[in-house]
Design a protein around this motif. Structure first.
Motif, PDB file in Angstrom:
ATOM      1  N   GLU A 186       0.817  -1.215   0.000  1.00 25.44           N
ATOM      2  CA  GLU A 186       0.000   0.000   0.000  1.00 25.44           C
ATOM      3  C   GLU A 186       0.851   1.266   0.000  1.00 25.44           C
ATOM      4  O   GLU A 186       0.396   2.307  -0.442  1.00 25.44           O
ATOM      5  CB  GLU A 186      -0.959  -0.005   1.189  1.00 25.44           C
ATOM      6  N   ILE A 187       2.070   1.174   0.487  1.00 26.71           N
ATOM      7  CA  ILE A 187       2.942   2.353   0.439  1.00 26.71           C
ATOM      8  C   ILE A 187       3.957   2.230  -0.682  1.00 26.71           C
ATOM      9  O   ILE A 187       4.174   3.164  -1.450  1.00 26.71           O
ATOM     10  CB  ILE A 187       3.660   2.553   1.790  1.00 26.71           C
ATOM     11  N   THR A 188       4.571   1.065  -0.783  1.00 26.98           N
ATOM     12  CA  THR A 188       5.601   0.907  -1.805  1.00 26.98           C
ATOM     13  C   THR A 188       4.999   0.772  -3.193  1.00 26.98           C
ATOM     14  O   THR A 188       5.626   1.137  -4.186  1.00 26.98           O
ATOM     15  CB  THR A 188       6.445  -0.340  -1.519  1.00 26.98           C
ATOM     16  N   GLU A 213      11.331  -6.357  -5.502  1.00 24.13           N
ATOM     17  CA  GLU A 213      12.475  -6.379  -4.588  1.00 24.13           C
ATOM     18  C   GLU A 213      12.882  -7.773  -4.134  1.00 24.13           C
ATOM     19  O   GLU A 213      13.907  -7.932  -3.476  1.00 24.13           O
ATOM     20  CB  GLU A 213      12.157  -5.528  -3.347  1.00 24.13           C
ATOM     21  N   HIS A 214      12.071  -8.742  -4.448  1.00 25.20           N
ATOM     22  CA  HIS A 214      12.384 -10.101  -3.993  1.00 25.20           C
ATOM     23  C   HIS A 214      12.749 -10.981  -5.188  1.00 25.20           C
ATOM     24  O   HIS A 214      12.304 -10.730  -6.311  1.00 25.20           O
ATOM     25  CB  HIS A 214      11.193 -10.715  -3.261  1.00 25.20           C
ATOM     26  N   TYR A 273       1.154  -5.344   6.743  1.00 28.92           N
ATOM     27  CA  TYR A 273       1.015  -4.426   5.602  1.00 28.92           C
ATOM     28  C   TYR A 273       2.379  -3.879   5.241  1.00 28.92           C
ATOM     29  O   TYR A 273       3.199  -3.638   6.109  1.00 28.92           O
ATOM     30  CB  TYR A 273       0.098  -3.257   5.962  1.00 28.92           C
ATOM     31  N   ASP A 274       2.596  -3.702   3.950  1.00 29.46           N
ATOM     32  CA  ASP A 274       3.848  -3.035   3.567  1.00 29.46           C
ATOM     33  C   ASP A 274       3.578  -1.965   2.534  1.00 29.46           C
ATOM     34  O   ASP A 274       2.440  -1.664   2.223  1.00 29.46           O
ATOM     35  CB  ASP A 274       4.888  -4.048   3.084  1.00 29.46           C
TER      36      ASP A 274
END
Lengths: 333, 138
Positions: free
Chosen positions: B46-48, B108-109, B137-138
């Motif tokens: 939700e932010i990234t 990123e993974h 959440y991230d």
């Protein structure tokens, strides 16, 4: 200067050689548009092709200069506010925004001297055509609506003229309430209808982002910018967010939590009570332990809350993954 | 029972018993709209704004999916019962029925290859100050 009388739905055609490249001309137009009789209508201003470049350059220069000045003033205001440490009871909005409004009004004053009490220039992040269309009043729209005629290349695309301060400014949390002087601003409104403060501030420095986060910690746009910059975030210690563990526990987003612990100053970091190759575990309160672990892909350190009855980091991590007995993790990235 | 962790997303193999129970729930999906794609976003930051995206190999049939929002259940397949990718979502988890190998990617993974099989997909959980566990959440 030639004066135009604006009737309903009238399109103004500006002939060549009448000084339309001059700011004073635009003041005149704005004055006319603020005529109460001409309320509730949009006006499109047409410019002769041979005057187009000159008018466009004039508008762009005016808007760009004003916009840059506004940006610097806003950052200055924020810095002053940071120094005064005044906060309202609800996140700083109500105290911040009158100041914000003053800045806008100052700009309006400079651009449209003499009618500033009725005219406010807003950058495009404050409003858009859709929002403008909902409001009562007179609009001089210089932007998308008339881009074929006057193409405004600057960031400020829309000008809203509040012709009647007495006009009720309806709408819950509406941005446009600024125009009526009854300043209320909701973070969600800013995010929904605008591209946000960061967009407004553009390529601003880390310091401004830190200040913005102090003022508006719940604004998603600012949180996003903070997370985006976290890898290379350089601010002085006095501007770093002071993060308590109580606050950390309230932050729902793990990425934001990580960022704040990276760029901020975390108070009272507890000693781990258990350490293994899965991470570290320490007690926060009677209900919670905090699991500190490192992402194998990114190398970033995250903190997750787990129940206090868990003893080892391995056990705690297993709990966060919610895996049943016997489940084997084949791959982790 | 095999499991994979991709950031905050956990993909765990379902037992036959578990899958059978979920299959019963899929009866609810008898009227759904059809779309076609080869990719499915399992979770989105939700932010990234970064996403965990599942992709079926191009050599297989495109994925069709349907949805019925009133039950919040999604079925994924190629329009037939033997679809290459079937997913239903119940609340906070998704059920994945992979007929072919799929690839899970993220900005990123590292990439993970998920072999064919039935899986449950959900996100890591956490709990603060005695509150009920919630997803990360991230």
């Amino acid at each position: 200067m030639k004066k135009f009388k604006l009737d309903k739905n009238q399109v103004i055609k500006i002939p060549s050689g009448d000084g339309s490249g001059d700011l004073s001309f635009w003041r005149e137009v704005l004055l006319l548009c603020s005529d109460r009789k001409a309320a509730h209508k949009d006006f499109i201003i047409l410019v002769d092709e041979d005057m187009k470049d000159q008018v466009e350059a004039s508008i762009n220069q005016t808007l760009t200069d004003g916009y840059e000045r506004l940006r610097s003033e806003v950052v200055t205001v924020m810095r002053q506010r940071h120094g005064s440490r005044h906060r309202s009871g609800w996140g700083g909005w109500s105290r911040m925004m009158p100041k914000w409004y003053d800045v806008l009004k100052t700009l309006g004053n400079e651009l449209c001297r003499g009618v500033a009490s009725e005219i406010v220039w807003l950058p495009h992040w404050v409003t858009d055509k859709r929002l403008a269309g909902k409001q009562e009043g007179v609009y001089l729209i210089v932007g998308d609506a008339s881009k074929e005629v006057i193409h405004v290349g600057g960031r400020v695309k829309t000008v809203i003229i509040d012709s009647e301060k007495s006009t009720p400014q309806h709408g819950k949390g509406s941005v446009i309430k600024m125009l009526g002087g009854r300043v209320r601003w909701n973070a969600w409104m800013a995010e929904r209808d605008n591209q946000g403060f960061i967009t407004f501030l553009g390529e601003t420095d880390d310091e401004a982002v830190a200040l913005l986060y102090k003022e508006f910690p719940s604004c998603r746009e600012i949180q996003r910018e903070l997370v985006k910059r976290s890898q290379d975030f350089h601010i002085s210690d006095d501007l770093k967010p002071k993060v308590t563990w109580n606050r950390i526990g309230q932050i729902k987003n793990a990425e934001l939590r990580r960022t704040l612990m990276t760029v901020g100053i975390v108070k009272d970091y507890p000693e781990p009570e258990a350490v293994d190759d899965e991470g570290e575990l320490f007690s926060l309160d009677q209900f919670t332990k905090v699991l500190k672990l490192t992402c194998p892909s990114t190398g970033r350190i995250y903190h997750l809350g787990v129940p206090a009855n868990l003893v080892t980091p391995r056990e705690a991590r297993r709990w966060t993954l919610n895996l049943p007995e016997g489940a084997e993790i084949l791959s982790e990235t | 029972m095999k499991a994979y962790r991709h950031g905050d997303v956990v993909i765990r193999q379902l037992t036959d018993q578990e899958y059978s129970a979920i299959s019963d729930a899929r009866i609810l999906n008898k009227d759904y709209k059809q779309k076609t794609a080869r990719q499915l976003t399992l979770a989105e930051g939700e932010i990234t704004g970064h996403s965990h995206v599942l992709t079926v190999d191009a050599e297989h049939q495109p994925i069709d999916w349907g949805e019925r929002r009133d039950f919040n259940i999604w079925l994924f397949g190629n329009g037939s019962k033997d679809g290459s990718l079937n997913i239903s979502q119940l609340g906070d988890f998704k059920v994945l029925d992979l007929q072919n190998e799929a690839t899970l990617t993220h900005e990123e993974h590292a990439q993970i290859d998920i072999p064919a099989g039935q899986y449950i997909v959900y996100q890591q959980r956490e709990s603060w100050t005695g509150n009920a566990p919630r997803r990360v959440y991230d």
